[in-house]
Structure formats: C-alpha cells, structure tokens
Design a protein around this motif. Structure first.
Motif, mmCIF file in Angstrom:
data_model
loop_
_atom_site.group_PDB
_atom_site.id
_atom_site.type_symbol
_atom_site.label_atom_id
_atom_site.label_comp_id
_atom_site.label_asym_id
_atom_site.label_seq_id
_atom_site.Cartn_x
_atom_site.Cartn_y
_atom_site.Cartn_z
ATOM 1 N N SER A 146 -89.211 118.680 78.590
ATOM 2 C CA SER A 146 -89.757 119.185 79.851
ATOM 3 C C SER A 146 -88.656 119.423 80.878
ATOM 4 N N ALA A 147 -87.395 119.208 80.504
ATOM 5 C CA ALA A 147 -86.259 119.406 81.413
ATOM 6 C C ALA A 147 -85.458 120.621 80.949
ATOM 7 N N PHE A 148 -85.255 121.568 81.877
ATOM 8 C CA PHE A 148 -84.631 122.841 81.533
ATOM 9 C C PHE A 148 -83.551 123.204 82.542
ATOM 10 N N GLY A 149 -82.708 124.162 82.162
ATOM 11 C CA GLY A 149 -81.656 124.624 83.047
ATOM 12 C C GLY A 149 -81.245 126.042 82.742
ATOM 13 N N VAL A 150 -80.618 126.656 83.737
ATOM 14 C CA VAL A 150 -79.944 127.949 83.592
ATOM 15 C C VAL A 150 -78.609 127.813 84.324
ATOM 16 N N VAL A 151 -77.763 128.819 84.209
ATOM 17 C CA VAL A 151 -76.416 128.688 84.754
ATOM 18 C C VAL A 151 -76.426 128.438 86.265
ATOM 19 N N SER A 152 -77.422 128.922 86.975
ATOM 20 C CA SER A 152 -77.477 128.739 88.428
ATOM 21 C C SER A 152 -78.206 127.466 88.854
ATOM 22 N N ARG A 153 -78.895 126.829 87.923
ATOM 23 C CA ARG A 153 -79.669 125.618 88.225
ATOM 24 C C ARG A 153 -79.548 124.663 87.043
ATOM 25 N N MET A 154 -78.627 123.722 87.156
ATOM 26 C CA MET A 154 -78.311 122.891 86.006
ATOM 27 C C MET A 154 -78.261 121.414 86.386
ATOM 28 N N ALA A 155 -79.396 120.729 86.223
ATOM 29 C CA ALA A 155 -79.462 119.289 86.451
ATOM 30 C C ALA A 155 -79.426 118.511 85.140
ATOM 31 N N LEU A 156 -79.232 119.190 84.013
ATOM 32 C CA LEU A 156 -79.357 118.534 82.719
ATOM 33 C C LEU A 156 -78.154 117.661 82.365
ATOM 34 N N ILE A 157 -76.982 117.976 82.911
ATOM 35 C CA ILE A 157 -75.805 117.188 82.555
ATOM 36 C C ILE A 157 -75.963 115.749 83.016
ATOM 37 N N GLU A 158 -76.424 115.558 84.256
ATOM 38 C CA GLU A 158 -76.652 114.201 84.748
ATOM 39 C C GLU A 158 -77.690 113.476 83.896
ATOM 40 N N LEU A 159 -78.709 114.205 83.468
ATOM 41 C CA LEU A 159 -79.748 113.620 82.622
ATOM 42 C C LEU A 159 -79.160 113.186 81.286
ATOM 43 N N ALA A 160 -78.351 114.047 80.676
ATOM 44 C CA ALA A 160 -77.754 113.720 79.384
ATOM 45 C C ALA A 160 -76.748 112.585 79.502
ATOM 46 N N GLU A 161 -75.973 112.565 80.573
ATOM 47 C CA GLU A 161 -74.975 111.514 80.744
ATOM 48 C C GLU A 161 -75.606 110.153 80.988
ATOM 49 N N ALA A 162 -76.821 110.149 81.528
ATOM 50 C CA ALA A 162 -77.516 108.884 81.777
ATOM 51 C C ALA A 162 -78.197 108.347 80.524
ATOM 52 N N ASP A 163 -78.319 109.195 79.516
ATOM 53 C CA ASP A 163 -78.968 108.804 78.270
ATOM 54 C C ASP A 163 -77.940 108.152 77.347
ATOM 55 N N ASN A 164 -78.419 107.551 76.265
ATOM 56 C CA ASN A 164 -77.507 106.910 75.319
ATOM 57 C C ASN A 164 -77.971 107.165 73.889
ATOM 58 N N PRO A 165 -77.988 108.451 73.474
ATOM 59 C CA PRO A 165 -78.470 108.765 72.123
ATOM 60 C C PRO A 165 -77.389 108.525 71.082
ATOM 61 N N ASP A 166 -77.765 108.661 69.820
ATOM 62 C CA ASP A 166 -76.776 108.685 68.753
ATOM 63 C C ASP A 166 -75.775 109.804 69.037
ATOM 64 N N ALA A 167 -74.542 109.620 68.594
ATOM 65 C CA ALA A 167 -73.496 110.595 68.884
ATOM 66 C C ALA A 167 -73.836 111.997 68.385
ATOM 67 N N LEU A 168 -74.597 112.122 67.305
ATOM 68 C CA LEU A 168 -74.954 113.454 66.803
ATOM 69 C C LEU A 168 -76.074 114.098 67.605
ATOM 70 N N ASP A 169 -76.744 113.329 68.450
ATOM 71 C CA ASP A 169 -77.824 113.870 69.278
ATOM 72 C C ASP A 169 -77.388 114.060 70.726
ATOM 73 N N ASP A 170 -76.112 113.866 70.987
ATOM 74 C CA ASP A 170 -75.577 113.888 72.347
ATOM 75 C C ASP A 170 -75.178 115.310 72.742
ATOM 76 N N TYR A 171 -76.178 116.193 72.831
ATOM 77 C CA TYR A 171 -75.887 117.572 73.215
ATOM 78 C C TYR A 171 -77.037 118.134 74.043
ATOM 79 N N ILE A 172 -76.714 119.101 74.855
ATOM 80 C CA ILE A 172 -77.696 119.872 75.614
ATOM 81 C C ILE A 172 -77.889 121.186 74.860
ATOM 82 N N GLU A 173 -79.093 121.402 74.359
ATOM 83 C CA GLU A 173 -79.348 122.612 73.585
ATOM 84 C C GLU A 173 -79.236 123.853 74.472
ATOM 85 N N ALA A 174 -78.659 124.902 73.901
ATOM 86 C CA ALA A 174 -78.550 126.194 74.584
ATOM 87 C C ALA A 174 -79.222 127.267 73.754
#
Length: 278
Positions: free
Chosen positions: A140-168
């Motif tokens: 339910s969390a999305f972004g575009v180049v002009s509106r990108m709050a996903l990095i903070e969301l991903a950095e606050a998470d602690n997934p397995d290293a292979l799941d540590d990406y923001i899909e594009a």
C-alpha cells in the motif's frame, strides 16, 4: 503519448505517493541471469538482436514467479497498482521490473533475481513507479521520482538481505542503446560466451566483485532454503565452490529442476557476496 497506458499508470501511482523528490543520482537496476536461454539462444543474444528489455508478459520467463498472463497474479497486481491502466493494453506496453538501488550496491539493487544487472539512466528513472515491499505482497506504499517516501520506510524495516529492495516498474520501452548506462557482470563470466554476447549489446560492460561461496560455509545455513538445496549445491559445485557460472552451467544441462536451482542461487546470492557479512 497523452492518455497512454503508461501515462495513466504514472498519474495513478503519483496520486498514491508522498514525500520529497528522489535523489537524481540514484539508479534503477534490472537484475537477471545472463547465461539463461531464450529458446536455444543465450538471453544476451536475444537482447542484442531485439535492442529492448521486455517484460515477463512478452518473454514468458522470470527469475521470480511465472504469473504474467491474463487473470494471473502479476496481471491482477498490475491492475490494482496502476488503476487498471494496462487491463486492455497489449503485452508490449506493460512495464518492466527492477529495483531502486538506494543502498548503492555494486551487485545491483535486487540480486535475488540474478548476478548481472542493467543500470538504467536518469531519464528511465523519471518514468518509473515504485512500491515497498515487493508487489507480490500487495503493498500500500508507493512512490514516483517526485514523491518518494519509500526509502525511509525500507531503511526502518529489517527484512532478509535478499528482500531488502524497493521494487521499481519502468513504464515505456527500455532501449538498450538509450536507457542503459551499463551492463554489470559477475567476473565468473570473463572469457566465456556470456562476455562475447555482452559485447554485442549497444551499452558499456562493467564488472562487479563477484559472487563466490564455499560449500563448507553454505553448510552452516541448512535452514535458509532447506537442506536439500545445500545438498544440490554440493552436487553441482566445482572444487567445493559455487559461482553464478557454475549454477548457469547446471541449468543448461536440463538435469535439474529450475526452481531448485533458483533456491541454490538464493543461497549463493545471500551468503556468497563480498558485500554480505552474515
């Protein structure tokens, strides 16, 4: 292309997005296995002939799930994420998938999908949409180049290293001569048919430091994907080591279940990268 499926998809995701603009120095990467076959040819040769990087809806291949067909999971996820923009569009109009390399990994943003990656240009970044986590999880969390709050969301998470990406998702054609800054390969492919095929592409070639894993080390992680995949890794290993070329060679024999080899690749990608320390 006013009113095109791509523009409607971008507008729809932009309306769902929040945050400040993305750093223009960041890049989207498209990770893949460069030694896999399309029909009876190396995928890199098919890419060289076509000049385009196609979606799973065109290729029918994937390093994730194979659900890109009408009514399949990938079709349904795209319908939800993009507000139905592609529901009636031809397959060649649909986006291609990668990840935002916000951690600046030399191996690409999402190595679970392959040892090589195309690093895309700033222009390609401008027509990308993003979600976290992967669309498989119906985020339910999305972004575009002009509106990108996903990095903070991903950095606050602690997934397995292979799941540590923001899909594009990159909308519009991805041309290798225009939209790719470089193809970045694993050094296990130096002097091979993969390197020769790569030189036919209209983009520069670079090399990262490589994936390599000793079977003795892998034996310490039997619960990661399962003991059966540790055993399979030991069976196909050369000199008690794995690298991407060794797994690709095993895949080319046709003797092994591709899904099983995918799990072996996950083990190599997780524990055999010089950028992973645990």
């Amino acid at each position: 292309m006013s009113g095109s499926p791509q523009e409607r998809a971008l507008r729809h995701v932009a309306a769902l997005s929040s945050g400040g603009p993305l750093d223009p120095h960041m890049r989207v990467t498209l990770n893949f296995h460069p030694d896999r076959q399309v029909g009876d040819r190396l995928i890199l040769l098919s890419l060289a002939d076509d000049g385009l990087y196609h979606s799973q809806f065109i290729t029918g291949t994937s390093n994730g799930g194979l659900t890109a067909h009408s009514g399949g999971d990938r079709w349904r996820w795209e319908s939800r994420i993009f507000g139905g923009a592609y529901d009636h569009a031809p397959a060649h109009d649909r986006p291609v998938y990668g990840a935002l390399n916000f951690r600046h990994k030399p191996i690409g943003a999402a190595p679970r999908f392959g040892s090589a990656h195309f690093r895309l240009t700033t222009e390609a970044l401008s027509r990308a949409t993003f979600c976290y986590p992967d669309s498989f999880f119906e985020p339910s969390a999305f972004g575009v180049v002009s509106r990108m709050a996903l990095i903070e969301l991903a950095e606050a998470d602690n997934p397995d290293a292979l799941d540590d990406y923001i899909e594009a998702q990159v909308h519009g054609p991805v041309r290798l001569d225009r939209d790719v800054e470089a193809l970045v390969l694993d050094p296990s492919y130096r002097g091979t048919a993969v390197q020769a095929a790569a030189h036919r592409l209209p983009c520069p070639i670079e090399w990262h430091d490589g994936f390599r894993l000793a079977i003795d080390r892998l034996r310490r992680y039997p619960d990661y994907r399962g003991q059966e995949y540790v055993d399979l890794a030991a069976e196909i290993a050369v000199d008690d080591h794995l690298d991407p070329r060794i797994i690709g060679t095993a895949a080319g024999t046709g003797r092994y279940d591709p899904q099983a080899l995918k799990k072996v690749w996950h083990c190599l990608a997780r524990f055999g990268s010089p950028f992973e320390t645990s």
